[in-house]
Design a protein around this motif. Structure first.
Motif, PDB file in Angstrom:
ATOM      1  N   ALA A 112       0.843  -1.203   0.000  1.00  8.11           N
ATOM      2  CA  ALA A 112       0.000   0.000   0.000  1.00  8.11           C
ATOM      3  C   ALA A 112       0.877   1.251   0.000  1.00  8.11           C
ATOM      4  N   TRP A 113       1.948   1.243   0.812  1.00  8.56           N
ATOM      5  CA  TRP A 113       2.891   2.371   0.837  1.00  8.56           C
ATOM      6  C   TRP A 113       3.519   2.557  -0.546  1.00  8.56           C
ATOM      7  N   ALA A 114       3.943   1.451  -1.166  1.00 14.82           N
ATOM      8  CA  ALA A 114       4.577   1.519  -2.489  1.00 14.82           C
ATOM      9  C   ALA A 114       3.595   2.056  -3.532  1.00 14.82           C
ATOM     10  N   HIS A 115       2.343   1.638  -3.437  1.00 17.32           N
ATOM     11  CA  HIS A 115       1.324   2.140  -4.366  1.00 17.32           C
ATOM     12  C   HIS A 115       1.163   3.654  -4.215  1.00 17.32           C
ATOM     13  N   LEU A 116       1.148   4.132  -2.980  1.00 13.15           N
ATOM     14  CA  LEU A 116       1.060   5.578  -2.749  1.00 13.15           C
ATOM     15  C   LEU A 116       2.286   6.303  -3.281  1.00 13.15           C
ATOM     16  N   GLN A 117       3.457   5.718  -3.080  1.00 13.50           N
ATOM     17  CA  GLN A 117       4.691   6.331  -3.587  1.00 13.50           C
ATOM     18  C   GLN A 117       4.657   6.443  -5.108  1.00 13.50           C
ATOM     19  N   GLU A 118       4.051   5.458  -5.744  1.00  8.12           N
ATOM     20  CA  GLU A 118       3.997   5.445  -7.206  1.00  8.12           C
ATOM     21  C   GLU A 118       2.921   6.380  -7.741  1.00  8.12           C
ATOM     22  N   THR A 119       1.751   6.379  -7.123  1.00  6.88           N
ATOM     23  CA  THR A 119       0.621   7.142  -7.662  1.00  6.88           C
ATOM     24  C   THR A 119       0.500   8.546  -7.081  1.00  6.88           C
ATOM     25  N   LEU A 120       0.928   8.737  -5.839  1.00  4.78           N
ATOM     26  CA  LEU A 120       0.862  10.044  -5.180  1.00  4.78           C
ATOM     27  C   LEU A 120       2.173  10.306  -4.449  1.00  4.78           C
ATOM     28  N   PRO A 121       3.285  10.399  -5.191  1.00  2.00           N
ATOM     29  CA  PRO A 121       4.586  10.523  -4.518  1.00  2.00           C
ATOM     30  C   PRO A 121       4.631  11.717  -3.567  1.00  2.00           C
ATOM     31  N   GLY A 122       5.094  11.450  -2.355  1.00  2.00           N
ATOM     32  CA  GLY A 122       5.241  12.502  -1.356  1.00  2.00           C
ATOM     33  C   GLY A 122       3.948  12.943  -0.701  1.00  2.00           C
ATOM     34  N   ARG A 123       2.838  12.334  -1.059  1.00  2.00           N
ATOM     35  CA  ARG A 123       1.548  12.771  -0.511  1.00  2.00           C
ATOM     36  C   ARG A 123       1.200  12.096   0.815  1.00  2.00           C
ATOM     37  N   LEU A 124       1.865  10.993   1.137  1.00  2.69           N
ATOM     38  CA  LEU A 124       1.714  10.402   2.472  1.00  2.69           C
ATOM     39  C   LEU A 124       2.766  11.082   3.324  1.00  2.69           C
ATOM     40  N   ARG A 125       2.305  11.795   4.343  1.00  2.00           N
ATOM     41  CA  ARG A 125       3.254  12.568   5.155  1.00  2.00           C
ATOM     42  C   ARG A 125       2.770  12.703   6.589  1.00  2.00           C
ATOM     43  N   PRO A 126       3.714  13.008   7.477  1.00  2.00           N
ATOM     44  CA  PRO A 126       3.306  13.267   8.860  1.00  2.00           C
ATOM     45  C   PRO A 126       2.657  14.644   8.948  1.00  2.00           C
ATOM     46  N   CYS A 127       1.814  14.805   9.948  1.00  2.00           N
ATOM     47  CA  CYS A 127       1.198  16.101  10.212  1.00  2.00           C
ATOM     48  C   CYS A 127       2.309  17.118  10.482  1.00  2.00           C
TER      49      CYS A 127
END
Length: 173
Positions: A112-127
């Motif tokens: 799931a993390w890899a999918h986010l990195q591929e489709t929304l790079p940098g969009r998973l982030r800490p507050c």
């Protein structure tokens, strides 16, 4: 390779957000065996102590990577024994995932993390609130979301900045 579905991304975000700060005190929803079993059960996951330990390992490793404290290679143990094999059919090439001896929950979260990195790079982030331990996935068009919640962390930080400017008398930070 099986497609990582939105539910997996939701599961990943839920997992990363199991260490909130409540009333100024860091907490861990997976620390107490009963709480961990409840959290796992609510997500239709095995309620075993081994599953809870797996969830904590995956959460902690992915959180360190997302915060930039560790390189992505830190997640390599979750992919141990995993391989993709192509097969051709009438519809074209399909990739089949063989999980080998990999921990299924950790693998699911890393995928799931890899999918986010591929489709929304940098969009998973800490507050962006240093006092907060939550994470967010920024779906904004401008890639400008900074806080887990505008109502909580965003307003709190804006109020602090306003108070500093107002009390400094010069209007600057």
């Amino acid at each position: 390779m099986p497609k990582v579905v939105i539910g997996d991304i939701d599961l990943l975000l839920d997992l990363l957000n199991t260490t909130p700060v409540v009333d100024g005190v860091p907490t861990d929803a997976l620390d107490d065996p009963r709480d961990a079993a409840r959290w796992l059960g609510e997500r239709d996951l095995p309620r075993s102590p081994a599953a809870a330990a797996s969830a904590r390992r995956a959460r902690d490793a992915i959180a360190r990577v997302v915060r930039g404290e560790e390189p992505a290679r830190t997640l390599e143990p979750f992919l141990e024994g995993v391989s993709r094999t192509p097969s051709i059919g009438d519809d074209g090439v399909r990739w089949e995932l063989s999980t080998g001896s990999a921990d299924p929950f950790g693998l699911r979260c890393v995928l799931a993390w890899a999918h986010l990195q591929e489709t929304l790079p940098g969009r998973l982030r800490p507050c962006a609130n240093d006092d907060c331990r939550l994470f967010l996935v920024d779906h904004s068009r401008a890639d400008t979301r900074r806080w887990c919640s505008m109502a909580a962390c965003g307003n709190r930080l804006k109020a602090r900045r306003h108070h500093r400017r107002a009390t400094s008398g010069n209007g600057g930070d």
